[in-house]
Design a protein around this motif. Structure first.
Motif, PDB file in Angstrom:
ATOM      1  N   PHE A   1      35.137  42.828  40.359  1.00 20.40           N
ATOM      2  CA  PHE A   1      35.649  43.286  39.070  1.00 20.40           C
ATOM      3  C   PHE A   1      34.519  43.084  38.054  1.00 20.40           C
ATOM      4  CE2 PHE A   1      39.605  41.730  41.221  1.00 20.40           C
ATOM      5  CZ  PHE A   1      40.173  42.985  41.413  1.00 20.40           C
ATOM      6  N   PRO A   2      33.764  44.137  37.743  1.00 18.69           N
ATOM      7  CA  PRO A   2      32.538  43.963  36.959  1.00 18.69           C
ATOM      8  C   PRO A   2      32.761  43.452  35.538  1.00 18.69           C
ATOM      9  CG  PRO A   2      33.039  46.295  37.263  1.00 18.69           C
ATOM     10  CD  PRO A   2      33.964  45.533  38.159  1.00 18.69           C
ATOM     11  N   GLU A   3      33.974  43.631  34.999  1.00 20.85           N
ATOM     12  CA  GLU A   3      34.237  43.103  33.661  1.00 20.85           C
ATOM     13  C   GLU A   3      34.484  41.590  33.682  1.00 20.85           C
ATOM     14  OE1 GLU A   3      36.481  46.435  31.149  1.00 20.85           O
ATOM     15  OE2 GLU A   3      37.155  46.364  33.237  1.00 20.85           O
ATOM     16  N   GLY A   4      34.648  41.044  34.879  1.00 20.17           N
ATOM     17  CA  GLY A   4      34.707  39.590  35.022  1.00 20.17           C
ATOM     18  C   GLY A   4      36.066  38.970  34.828  1.00 20.17           C
ATOM     19  N   THR A   5      36.970  39.652  34.171  1.00 22.41           N
ATOM     20  CA  THR A   5      38.306  39.114  33.907  1.00 22.41           C
ATOM     21  C   THR A   5      39.252  40.268  33.659  1.00 22.41           C
ATOM     22  OG1 THR A   5      39.539  37.507  32.564  1.00 22.41           O
ATOM     23  CG2 THR A   5      37.996  38.948  31.393  1.00 22.41           C
ATOM     24  N   ARG A   6      40.548  39.971  33.597  1.00 25.09           N
ATOM     25  CA  ARG A   6      41.530  41.023  33.330  1.00 25.09           C
ATOM     26  C   ARG A   6      41.422  41.472  31.870  1.00 25.09           C
ATOM     27  NH1 ARG A   6      46.508  37.677  35.720  1.00 25.09           N
ATOM     28  NH2 ARG A   6      45.134  36.050  34.948  1.00 25.09           N
ATOM     29  N   VAL A   7      41.390  42.766  31.683  1.00 30.22           N
ATOM     30  CA  VAL A   7      41.162  43.352  30.362  1.00 30.22           C
ATOM     31  C   VAL A   7      42.416  44.123  29.938  1.00 30.22           C
ATOM     32  CG1 VAL A   7      39.719  44.930  29.016  1.00 30.22           C
ATOM     33  CG2 VAL A   7      38.701  43.533  30.826  1.00 30.22           C
ATOM     34  N   PRO A   8      42.914  43.913  28.715  1.00 30.85           N
ATOM     35  CA  PRO A   8      44.124  44.615  28.259  1.00 30.85           C
ATOM     36  C   PRO A   8      43.962  46.130  28.287  1.00 30.85           C
ATOM     37  CG  PRO A   8      43.592  42.793  26.785  1.00 30.85           C
ATOM     38  CD  PRO A   8      42.428  42.942  27.724  1.00 30.85           C
ATOM     39  N   VAL A   9      45.086  46.809  28.419  1.00 27.37           N
ATOM     40  CA  VAL A   9      45.121  48.270  28.431  1.00 27.37           C
ATOM     41  C   VAL A   9      44.429  48.836  27.191  1.00 27.37           C
ATOM     42  CG1 VAL A   9      46.654  50.255  28.214  1.00 27.37           C
ATOM     43  CG2 VAL A   9      47.191  48.452  29.851  1.00 27.37           C
ATOM     44  N   GLY A  10      43.611  49.862  27.386  1.00 30.01           N
ATOM     45  CA  GLY A  10      42.946  50.511  26.259  1.00 30.01           C
ATOM     46  C   GLY A  10      41.675  49.823  25.804  1.00 30.01           C
ATOM     47  N   GLN A  11      41.268  48.774  26.518  1.00 31.87           N
ATOM     48  CA  GLN A  11      40.059  48.049  26.140  1.00 31.87           C
ATOM     49  C   GLN A  11      39.078  48.004  27.307  1.00 31.87           C
ATOM     50  OE1 GLN A  11      40.749  44.211  24.308  1.00 31.87           O
ATOM     51  NE2 GLN A  11      42.674  44.890  23.368  1.00 31.87           N
ATOM     52  N   ALA A  12      37.848  47.652  26.985  1.00 33.63           N
ATOM     53  CA  ALA A  12      36.815  47.499  28.012  1.00 33.63           C
ATOM     54  C   ALA A  12      35.905  46.352  27.604  1.00 33.63           C
ATOM     55  CB  ALA A  12      36.007  48.781  28.166  1.00 33.63           C
ATOM     56  N   ARG A  13      35.321  45.704  28.597  1.00 31.35           N
ATOM     57  CA  ARG A  13      34.331  44.656  28.352  1.00 31.35           C
ATOM     58  C   ARG A  13      33.020  45.060  29.007  1.00 31.35           C
ATOM     59  NH1 ARG A  13      36.627  38.604  28.918  1.00 31.35           N
ATOM     60  NH2 ARG A  13      34.434  38.319  28.401  1.00 31.35           N
ATOM     61  N   ARG A  14      31.984  44.335  28.670  1.00 30.19           N
ATOM     62  CA  ARG A  14      30.671  44.620  29.241  1.00 30.19           C
ATOM     63  C   ARG A  14      30.725  44.473  30.762  1.00 30.19           C
ATOM     64  NH1 ARG A  14      26.273  41.621  30.852  1.00 30.19           N
ATOM     65  NH2 ARG A  14      27.326  39.676  30.260  1.00 30.19           N
ATOM     66  N   TYR A  15      30.183  45.466  31.461  1.00 31.19           N
ATOM     67  CA  TYR A  15      30.135  45.434  32.916  1.00 31.19           C
ATOM     68  C   TYR A  15      28.963  44.554  33.366  1.00 31.19           C
ATOM     69  CZ  TYR A  15      33.641  49.097  33.677  1.00 31.19           C
ATOM     70  OH  TYR A  15      34.815  49.815  33.746  1.00 31.19           O
ATOM     71  N   LYS A  16      29.287  43.505  34.103  1.00 36.77           N
ATOM     72  CA  LYS A  16      28.248  42.595  34.579  1.00 36.77           C
ATOM     73  C   LYS A  16      27.576  43.153  35.828  1.00 36.77           C
ATOM     74  CE  LYS A  16      30.751  38.671  32.649  1.00 36.77           C
ATOM     75  NZ  LYS A  16      31.451  37.395  32.917  1.00 36.77           N
ATOM     76  N   LEU A  17      26.382  42.657  36.105  1.00 32.31           N
ATOM     77  CA  LEU A  17      25.534  43.248  37.141  1.00 32.31           C
ATOM     78  C   LEU A  17      25.832  42.783  38.564  1.00 32.31           C
ATOM     79  CD1 LEU A  17      21.872  43.373  35.763  1.00 32.31           C
ATOM     80  CD2 LEU A  17      23.286  45.296  36.483  1.00 32.31           C
ATOM     81  N   GLY A  18      26.668  41.759  38.736  1.00 26.87           N
ATOM     82  CA  GLY A  18      26.823  41.134  40.047  1.00 26.87           C
ATOM     83  C   GLY A  18      27.099  42.099  41.182  1.00 26.87           C
ATOM     84  N   GLY A  19      28.081  42.986  41.011  1.00 26.13           N
ATOM     85  CA  GLY A  19      28.439  43.916  42.076  1.00 26.13           C
ATOM     86  C   GLY A  19      27.340  44.908  42.380  1.00 26.13           C
ATOM     87  N   ALA A  20      26.729  45.454  41.326  1.00 21.62           N
ATOM     88  CA  ALA A  20      25.635  46.409  41.508  1.00 21.62           C
ATOM     89  C   ALA A  20      24.416  45.724  42.114  1.00 21.62           C
ATOM     90  CB  ALA A  20      25.275  47.053  40.168  1.00 21.62           C
ATOM     91  N   TRP A  21      24.205  44.478  41.742  1.00 27.54           N
ATOM     92  CA  TRP A  21      23.088  43.713  42.298  1.00 27.54           C
ATOM     93  C   TRP A  21      23.278  43.523  43.802  1.00 27.54           C
ATOM     94  CZ3 TRP A  21      18.637  41.831  40.021  1.00 27.54           C
ATOM     95  CH2 TRP A  21      17.893  40.919  40.779  1.00 27.54           C
ATOM     96  N   LEU A  22      24.488  43.136  44.200  1.00 25.43           N
ATOM     97  CA  LEU A  22      24.794  42.972  45.619  1.00 25.43           C
ATOM     98  C   LEU A  22      24.579  44.290  46.368  1.00 25.43           C
ATOM     99  CD1 LEU A  22      26.029  41.625  48.140  1.00 25.43           C
ATOM    100  CD2 LEU A  22      28.293  42.187  47.209  1.00 25.43           C
ATOM    101  N   ALA A  23      25.070  45.376  45.795  1.00 21.11           N
ATOM    102  CA  ALA A  23      24.981  46.679  46.456  1.00 21.11           C
ATOM    103  C   ALA A  23      23.538  47.112  46.662  1.00 21.11           C
ATOM    104  CB  ALA A  23      25.744  47.725  45.651  1.00 21.11           C
TER     105      ALA A  23
END
Length: 241
Positions: free
Chosen positions: A148-170
């Motif tokens: 989950f690149p945003e790192g935590t649960r995000v309320p409907v209609g909102q977004a947080r910064r996408y962290k690099l962990g998943g893309a880094w692994l890939a």
């Protein structure tokens, strides 16, 4: 009615979870794949009650985009629902999760028996190394990995910064990425006891190949697709924003 349904569902989870954890301990001598299938069936049982008791159903768009080979799944995170449903949509999953979750009574103890990737988020760059080291092993064993690149649960209609962990692994493991958008939070809000009946739409995006791309490029491609799909499918989430 929703209060009654939600109360009954909470009771069902309290009844079902402890026996699964105990049974999981008793399967310690079995091969990891067998143990994973047995213990992760908890999610399928609970989802049956989500469907038939809470009245929360779901449909999947883009099922043809799910490859047979292991992938890194970068998914929107709005509720606890997707942590269960993704296990039905994708075969043989491992999740990247924070180490503290393993200390949660029963649920965390059950997670500790599965092939999850538990990281110390306070470790900074070392956390990325933890993801790659453990993730490479899981991928080689045939598991797809959910991040989950945003790192935590995000309320409907909102977004947080996408962290690099998943893309880094890939990129470090030359593994394709599959982006996933959904509106689970519309019916199962973050930390909310009360759940609402309805149909969740899960949209599985096209494969993002990682060869020749940086983690930043892969992360940006995934974020652009996911957030664009959220606006396309659920414009009512963003009215007034």
């Amino acid at each position: 009615m929703n209060w009654i349904r939600s109360s009954l569902f909470a009771l069902v989870v309290l009844i079902v979870t402890p026996p699964y954890v105990v049974f999981g301990w008793l399967t310690f001598f079995l091969p990891p794949d067998t143990r994973h299938r047995i213990i992760s069936s908890w999610a399928h049982v609970v989802l049956w009650f989500v469907w038939h008791l809470l009245g929360i159903r779901y449909r999947v768009l883009g099922e043809e985009n799910i490859p047979s080979r292991p992938v890194v799944v970068l998914s929107k995170h709005q509720s606890a629902w997707e942590t269960m449903a993704l296990q039905q949509i994708f075969p043989k999953l491992s999740f990247v999760l924070k180490k503290e979750l393993l200390k949660v009574p029963f649920l965390g103890w059950g997670l500790a028996q599965l092939e999850m990737i538990a990281i110390d988020r306070s470790a900074g760059k070392d956390a990325l190394e933890q993801v790659v080291d453990q993730g490479r092993d899981r991928l080689q064993d045939g598991y797809s990995i959910v991040v989950f690149p945003e790192g935590t649960r995000v309320p409907v209609g909102q977004a947080r910064r996408y962290k690099l962990g998943g893309a880094w692994l890939a990129t470090q493991t030359a593994t394709p990425v599959i982006p996933v958008a959904h509106n689970a939070g519309e019916f199962w809000r973050r930390n909310a006891f009360l759940k609402k009946p309805g149909e969740i739409t899960v949209s599985v995006g096209p494969v993002i190949e990682t060869e020749g791309r940086t983690p930043q490029e892969v992360n940006q491609l995934a974020e652009t697709w996911i957030e664009g799909e959220m606006h396309r499918l659920f414009p009512h989430h963003f009215e007034g924003n």
